[in-house]
Design an enzyme around this catalytic site. Structure first.
Site, mmCIF file in Angstrom:
data_model
loop_
_atom_site.group_PDB
_atom_site.id
_atom_site.type_symbol
_atom_site.label_atom_id
_atom_site.label_comp_id
_atom_site.label_asym_id
_atom_site.label_seq_id
_atom_site.Cartn_x
_atom_site.Cartn_y
_atom_site.Cartn_z
ATOM 1 N N ASP A 114 39.058 106.141 3.947
ATOM 2 C CA ASP A 114 37.826 105.935 3.192
ATOM 3 C C ASP A 114 37.272 104.679 4.079
ATOM 4 O O ASP A 114 38.958 103.611 3.621
ATOM 5 C CB ASP A 114 38.171 105.379 1.766
ATOM 6 C CG ASP A 114 36.831 105.342 1.090
ATOM 7 O OD1 ASP A 114 35.747 104.945 1.406
ATOM 8 O OD2 ASP A 114 36.706 105.538 -0.769
ATOM 9 N N ASP A 150 29.532 105.301 5.819
ATOM 10 C CA ASP A 150 31.000 106.087 4.991
ATOM 11 C C ASP A 150 31.301 107.212 5.109
ATOM 12 O O ASP A 150 30.386 108.265 5.074
ATOM 13 C CB ASP A 150 29.589 105.653 3.203
ATOM 14 C CG ASP A 150 31.084 105.717 2.537
ATOM 15 O OD1 ASP A 150 32.585 104.836 2.968
ATOM 16 O OD2 ASP A 150 31.190 106.376 1.741
#
Length: 441
Positions: free
Chosen positions: A115, A313
């Site tokens: 992440d 992201d």
């Protein structure tokens, strides 16, 4: 010139004579003969090429072997680690991308989500309430250590609390909550072991958003993988995400500056002090087919005060654009699809909705190419990166949506579906982000 030639000719014939003298003669071996192990290029080898290699071919062959050897040697040098990466959909039933990480001594393997918008790593620990079945048993690790309130790292986690001497923290992830104790242990990625790595040992979770076997934070904060391994990887990494439908570890997370692509286009990384973990980039437009969508400049502008702008992201699945930007892209997409369909069929292509997607078709369409335009580079998406199809194949949707109407409605997010089968390079020391097409499914 004649003198030089007269000196060289005797040497040439001497070399030729020695070559002939040293060349073994091949003979057929009987069953009683001693077995000889022959090199593939030996004149006695059955695998030897019938046609001798030319001088040029020999040089090219040797150069190729040297190149392979150098690549092998480079892989042994600290500063480069290639970690296989896979979509978690089929493997752990999670929409995130996962890598194999080994935690503890002796190591315990966990499939941790990567992440780029989070810093601290965390893993589910034995006794965790609300966690999945696969957990890390800290009692079986000789190198495990709990961190206390007096440790400097306790000030770097969100909402730290002290229960006795242990440092604990609480955080939200998607629609879930995580309660963890701050800990340290050895973590190994590919062949590189990082001792005393600081992470959260999860004691309790609620909700369904938490990756089942933990998370590896690749953000820019003090507890991220980049910060904790700065001397090893120089705050540089890249990944290639395979298709979200793939069940193989065919993608890769490359850690460190060694082995990163040379032919790659860059755009500047922007830094927002209020959201320091996020990777902001300057997106200046989106082209649909040959036309740039009519997006108000304010919808793409970077604003550190409000948090507005565009981030890359790895944890979000589908790209979200602020509403004015999304409507401009969606309307141009619809116009292009409608014009092409009317040209081919002579009728209108009816638009429908499916869940959060508002631009779906139940008839075969020809979709225009979509290109994200950044300062200094463009990122043209293959159709598989922005179209999603129903399992029966009868419905096709534009796999983008407007940002939710909440505090984050000023933020454009380039998500992992739009990144798949590209090499995305995060070069933090030089404040730049690189993108190159690289099929890895």
């Amino acid at each position: 010139m004649a003198t030089s030639l007269s000196l060289l000719l005797p040497l040439f014939f001497l070399s030729l004579s020695l070559s002939q003298a040293l060349t073994p003669k091949c003979s057929t071996l009987d069953h009683g003969s001693t077995l000889q192990v022959l090199h593939v290029n030996s004149p006695c080898s059955p695998f030897k090429s019938r046609e001798p290699l030319s001088w040029q071919e020999n040089v090219v062959q040797m150069q190729g072997k040297d190149q392979a050897r150098l690549q092998y040697l480079a892989s042994l040098v600290a500063g480069k680690s290639w970690v296989p990466i896979a979509s978690g959909r089929q493997i752990v039933q999670s929409p995130t991308y996962i890598v194999r990480a080994r935690v503890g001594t002796p190591p315990q393997t966990l499939l941790m989500a990567v992440d780029t918008s989070n810093d601290a790593a965390w893993v589910p620990c034995s006794g965790c309430l609300g966690c999945a079945a696969t957990v890390f048993d800290s009692a079986k690790s000789e190198s495990f250590k709990s961190l206390g309130c007096q440790d400097a790292q306790c000030k770097q986690v969100p909402n730290p609390t002290c229960d006795g001497s242990a440092c604990s923290f609480n955080m939200t992830y998607g629609g879930s909550t995580v309660a963890a104790n701050l800990s340290q242990d050895t973590i190994t990625l590919a062949n590189d072991s990082v001792p005393a790595y600081t992470f959260g040992c999860i004691q309790k979770t609620t909700g369904t958003s938490v990756p089942p076997q933990g998370l590896l934070g690749l953000g820019r904060g003090p507890l991220s993988l980049l910060s904790q391994t700065q001397s090893l990887y120089q705050s540089t990494f890249s990944y290639c995400l395979p298709s979200f439908k793939s069940i193989n570890f065919s993608g890769s997370l490359r850690l460190g500056p060694i082995g990163q692509p040379i032919r790659i286009k860059y755009t500047q990384l922007l830094k927002n002090p209020r959201r320091s973990s996020l990777y902001y980039v300057n997106m200046i437009g989106i082209r649909v087919g040959r036309r740039v969508a009519d997006i108000p400049p304010t919808s793409l502008a970077f604003n550190p005060t409000t948090g507005a702008g565009t981030v890359i992201d790895s944890g979000t699945v589908f790209t979200r654009l602020v509403q004015p930007a999304y409507l401009a892209v969606r309307d141009e997409f619809r116009r292009r699809v409608e014009a092409e369909y009317r040209k081919r069929v002579g009728a209108n292509a009816t638009v429908s909705s499916l869940g959060g997607f508002d631009t779906c078709y139940t008839v075969p369409i020809v979709a225009p190419i979509i290109t994200f335009m950044f300062e200094g580079m463009n990122m043209t998406l293959p159709r598989d990166n922005f179209l999603i199809h129903s399992t029966a194949g009868s419905t096709t949707c534009l796999a983008m949506a407007a940002a939710p109407d909440n505090v984050n409605s000023v933020l454009n997010v380039i998500a992992n579906m739009q990144q798949q089968n590209h090499r995305i390079l995060f070069d933090v020391p030089n404040s730049r982000l690189g993108v190159a097409r690289e099929p890895c499914t």
